[in-house]
Design a protein around this motif. Structure first.
Motif, PDB file in Angstrom:
ATOM      1  N   ASN A   1      -7.275  -5.300 -16.607  1.00 17.77           N
ATOM      2  CA  ASN A   1      -7.713  -4.457 -15.457  1.00 17.77           C
ATOM      3  C   ASN A   1      -6.749  -3.564 -15.056  1.00 17.77           C
ATOM      4  OD1 ASN A   1     -10.271  -5.442 -14.939  1.00 17.77           O
ATOM      5  ND2 ASN A   1     -10.031  -6.316 -13.144  1.00 17.77           N
ATOM      6  N   PRO A   2      -7.256  -2.315 -14.804  1.00 13.81           N
ATOM      7  CA  PRO A   2      -6.334  -1.310 -14.257  1.00 13.81           C
ATOM      8  C   PRO A   2      -5.755  -1.401 -12.888  1.00 13.81           C
ATOM      9  CG  PRO A   2      -8.688  -0.675 -14.192  1.00 13.81           C
ATOM     10  CD  PRO A   2      -8.597  -1.716 -14.504  1.00 13.81           C
ATOM     11  N   ARG A   3      -4.598  -0.516 -12.733  1.00 14.73           N
ATOM     12  CA  ARG A   3      -3.855  -0.800 -11.526  1.00 14.73           C
ATOM     13  C   ARG A   3      -4.994  -0.172 -10.303  1.00 14.73           C
ATOM     14  NH1 ARG A   3      -0.603   2.543  -8.659  1.00 14.73           N
ATOM     15  NH2 ARG A   3      -0.688   4.320 -10.269  1.00 14.73           N
ATOM     16  N   THR A   4      -5.176  -0.974  -9.410  1.00 18.17           N
ATOM     17  CA  THR A   4      -5.900  -0.300  -8.271  1.00 18.17           C
ATOM     18  C   THR A   4      -5.076  -0.299  -6.989  1.00 18.17           C
ATOM     19  OG1 THR A   4      -6.936  -2.107  -7.596  1.00 18.17           O
ATOM     20  CG2 THR A   4      -8.123  -0.583  -9.258  1.00 18.17           C
ATOM     21  N   ARG A   5      -5.503   0.549  -5.942  1.00 19.40           N
ATOM     22  CA  ARG A   5      -4.890   0.463  -4.685  1.00 19.40           C
ATOM     23  C   ARG A   5      -5.893   0.329  -3.655  1.00 19.40           C
ATOM     24  NH1 ARG A   5      -4.194   6.345  -3.252  1.00 19.40           N
ATOM     25  NH2 ARG A   5      -6.318   6.751  -3.265  1.00 19.40           N
ATOM     26  N   ARG A   6      -5.964  -0.603  -2.898  1.00 14.39           N
ATOM     27  CA  ARG A   6      -6.774  -0.722  -1.785  1.00 14.39           C
ATOM     28  C   ARG A   6      -7.056   0.664  -1.318  1.00 14.39           C
ATOM     29  NH1 ARG A   6      -8.259  -5.526   1.334  1.00 14.39           N
ATOM     30  NH2 ARG A   6      -8.522  -3.887   2.637  1.00 14.39           N
ATOM     31  N   MET A   7      -8.111   1.339  -0.824  1.00 18.26           N
ATOM     32  CA  MET A   7      -8.147   2.464  -0.280  1.00 18.26           C
ATOM     33  C   MET A   7      -7.549   2.522   1.285  1.00 18.26           C
ATOM     34  SD  MET A   7      -9.230   4.667  -2.500  1.00 18.26           S
ATOM     35  CE  MET A   7      -9.745   5.873  -1.425  1.00 18.26           C
ATOM     36  N   LYS A   8      -6.821   3.165   1.583  1.00 19.46           N
ATOM     37  CA  LYS A   8      -6.237   3.259   2.779  1.00 19.46           C
ATOM     38  C   LYS A   8      -7.321   3.594   3.781  1.00 19.46           C
ATOM     39  CE  LYS A   8      -2.196   4.913   4.480  1.00 19.46           C
ATOM     40  NZ  LYS A   8      -1.005   5.857   4.431  1.00 19.46           N
ATOM     41  N   LYS A   9      -7.180   3.259   4.875  1.00 13.06           N
ATOM     42  CA  LYS A   9      -8.178   3.712   6.064  1.00 13.06           C
ATOM     43  C   LYS A   9      -7.241   5.068   6.646  1.00 13.06           C
ATOM     44  CE  LYS A   9     -11.178   0.037   7.058  1.00 13.06           C
ATOM     45  NZ  LYS A   9     -10.951  -1.355   7.472  1.00 13.06           N
ATOM     46  N   TYR A  10      -8.275   5.839   7.129  1.00 11.99           N
ATOM     47  CA  TYR A  10      -7.485   6.894   7.801  1.00 11.99           C
ATOM     48  C   TYR A  10      -8.411   7.246   9.191  1.00 11.99           C
ATOM     49  CZ  TYR A  10      -4.431   8.282   4.316  1.00 11.99           C
ATOM     50  OH  TYR A  10      -3.382   8.742   3.633  1.00 11.99           O
ATOM     51  N   SER A  11      -7.768   7.597  10.302  1.00  8.22           N
ATOM     52  CA  SER A  11      -8.615   7.863  11.431  1.00  8.22           C
ATOM     53  C   SER A  11      -9.164   9.166  11.345  1.00  8.22           C
ATOM     54  CB  SER A  11      -7.570   7.853  12.753  1.00  8.22           C
ATOM     55  OG  SER A  11      -7.326   9.162  12.898  1.00  8.22           O
ATOM     56  N   PRO A  12     -10.664   9.404  11.756  1.00 10.36           N
ATOM     57  CA  PRO A  12     -11.466  10.574  11.633  1.00 10.36           C
ATOM     58  C   PRO A  12     -10.333  11.627  12.406  1.00 10.36           C
ATOM     59  CG  PRO A  12     -12.426   9.050  13.006  1.00 10.36           C
ATOM     60  CD  PRO A  12     -11.297   8.274  12.411  1.00 10.36           C
ATOM     61  N   GLU A  13      -9.713  11.637  13.370  1.00  8.99           N
ATOM     62  CA  GLU A  13      -8.955  12.565  14.208  1.00  8.99           C
ATOM     63  C   GLU A  13      -7.914  13.096  13.056  1.00  8.99           C
ATOM     64  OE1 GLU A  13      -9.883   9.672  15.796  1.00  8.99           O
ATOM     65  OE2 GLU A  13     -11.302  10.634  17.008  1.00  8.99           O
ATOM     66  N   ALA A  14      -7.386  12.093  12.632  1.00  9.55           N
ATOM     67  CA  ALA A  14      -6.196  12.698  11.521  1.00  9.55           C
ATOM     68  C   ALA A  14      -6.864  13.547  10.410  1.00  9.55           C
ATOM     69  CB  ALA A  14      -5.464  11.331  10.967  1.00  9.55           C
ATOM     70  N   PHE A  15      -7.826  12.926   9.890  1.00  7.51           N
ATOM     71  CA  PHE A  15      -8.525  13.925   8.858  1.00  7.51           C
ATOM     72  C   PHE A  15      -8.969  15.190   9.442  1.00  7.51           C
ATOM     73  CE2 PHE A  15     -12.709  15.109   7.146  1.00  7.51           C
ATOM     74  CZ  PHE A  15     -12.376  15.707   5.819  1.00  7.51           C
ATOM     75  N   LYS A  16      -9.571  15.273  10.410  1.00 12.92           N
ATOM     76  CA  LYS A  16     -10.069  16.676  11.041  1.00 12.92           C
ATOM     77  C   LYS A  16      -8.963  17.398  11.112  1.00 12.92           C
ATOM     78  CE  LYS A  16     -13.452  14.249  13.746  1.00 12.92           C
ATOM     79  NZ  LYS A  16     -14.145  14.061  15.052  1.00 12.92           N
TER      80      LYS A  16
END
Ligand SMILES: [Zn+2]
Lengths: 84, 230
Positions: A1-16
């Motif tokens: 299996n390839p290396r995966t990294r659990r997707m990190k959560k981001y706050s919508p405020e940070a993204f915006k």
């Protein structure tokens, strides 16, 4: 299996906030780059450089611009910025 | 000093006062803080300025360099964007990686997974983003030191990266747009996607048939800009 990294959560405020800054920076960066190019022509005319020197200077500016965007891509260690 | 030296000296000043602006920490912005207020204000100006002008290859720039820096930017945006809706994208809600009823994606990277596997959207996106991250971290593909040239196959890798990143946008638009609306980030998503499309169209980086799941939206976003900047 390839290396995966659990997707990190981001706050919508940070993204915006990131996107708002980013779009502004893209437009600003574009204008600034255009203006540096123009400034160089102005300066070269002031000094009445010959064509060979002019083209040499342009090459130098292009190289600096290119290096600059490469450095933007350089891996930044986020932890370095926590102190600010 | 000779003329050239004077100009060289001046040129270095064209670049000063910029280096402290390249990175702004944005990791934690507490709700209700002053910055949060600023963010709300800034929202209105999002999308002002013509992004289409800004995607063109600047005079004298190396095409690979330009594609590299933009690809990294798009990856960061999509990574954050998906991170905001990841909690809604679960193996039960998104059993397959789809973009509407007509398009379904199966994962293969051609190296560790050769035969395409059907998997849930979160799993697929995890594979996809890990694969992209791996390419971006690979110094042989994305050299980060000044002066190191790009490899000959850079363009084909960049195209694959962008083709795959597009699928994340497609999944989000088709399966999670109501979540995006709930978070009030639709203008941000649209802006990010529009910039992405301008970029890939400028350099023909993604096949038209790959863009089909969002073609209608693409036409709409672009025609709206044509009105605005004509
Ligand atoms: Zn999903």
């Amino acid at each position: 299996n390839p290396r995966t990294r659990r997707m990190k959560k981001y706050s919508p405020e940070a993204f915006k906030f990131y996107m708002e800054q980013h779009v502004e920076n893209v437009i600003k960066g574009y204008k600034a780059r255009t203006s540096r190019r123009w400034q160089l022509e102005q300066e070269m005319n002031k000094f009445s450089l010959n064509d060979a020197s002019k083209s040499e200077m342009r090459k130098m500016l292009f190289q600096k611009e290119s290096n600059y965007i490469r450095l933007k891509r350089a891996k930044i260690d986020l932890s370095m910025f926590d102190m600010i | 000093m000779c003329k050239i030296c004077v100009l060289r000296f001046k040129m270095s000043f064209l670049f000063s006062n910029r280096h402290n602006k390249t990175f702004k920490p944005h990791k934690s912005i507490p709700e209700g803080s002053h910055q949060h207020e600023l963010m709300r204000h800034a929202a209105a100006t999002l999308g002002s300025g013509n992004l289409q002008l800004a995607v063109a290859l600047p005079e004298g720039e190396d095409l690979n360099e330009w594609i590299a820096v933009n690809t990294v930017d798009f990856f960061n945006q999509i990574n954050m964007l998906y991170g905001t809706i990841a909690e809604f994208c679960t193996p039960t809600k998104c059993e397959v990686m789809s973009a509407g009823p007509k398009y379904e994606y199966h994962w293969a990277d051609g190296v560790t997974i050769k035969k395409p596997i059907k998997c849930s959207a979160p799993r697929y996106i995890d594979y996809l983003m890990s694969w992209v991250q791996c390419q971006l971290d690979n110094e042989e593909v994305f050299p980060s030191a000044v002066g190191v040239p790009f490899s000959k196959n850079f363009m084909s890798i960049a195209k694959t990266i962008l083709k795959r990143l597009f699928r994340v946008y497609a999944h989000i638009y088709h399966q999670h747009f109501s979540d995006v609306m709930g978070l009030g980030e639709e203008a941000h998503l649209n802006t990010s996607f529009k910039h992405f499309i301008y970029f890939v169209q400028e350099f023909n980086l993604i096949d038209r048939r790959e863009l089909a799941p969002l073609q209608e939206l693409i036409d709409k976003l672009i025609s709206r800009d044509k009105e605005k900047y004509k």
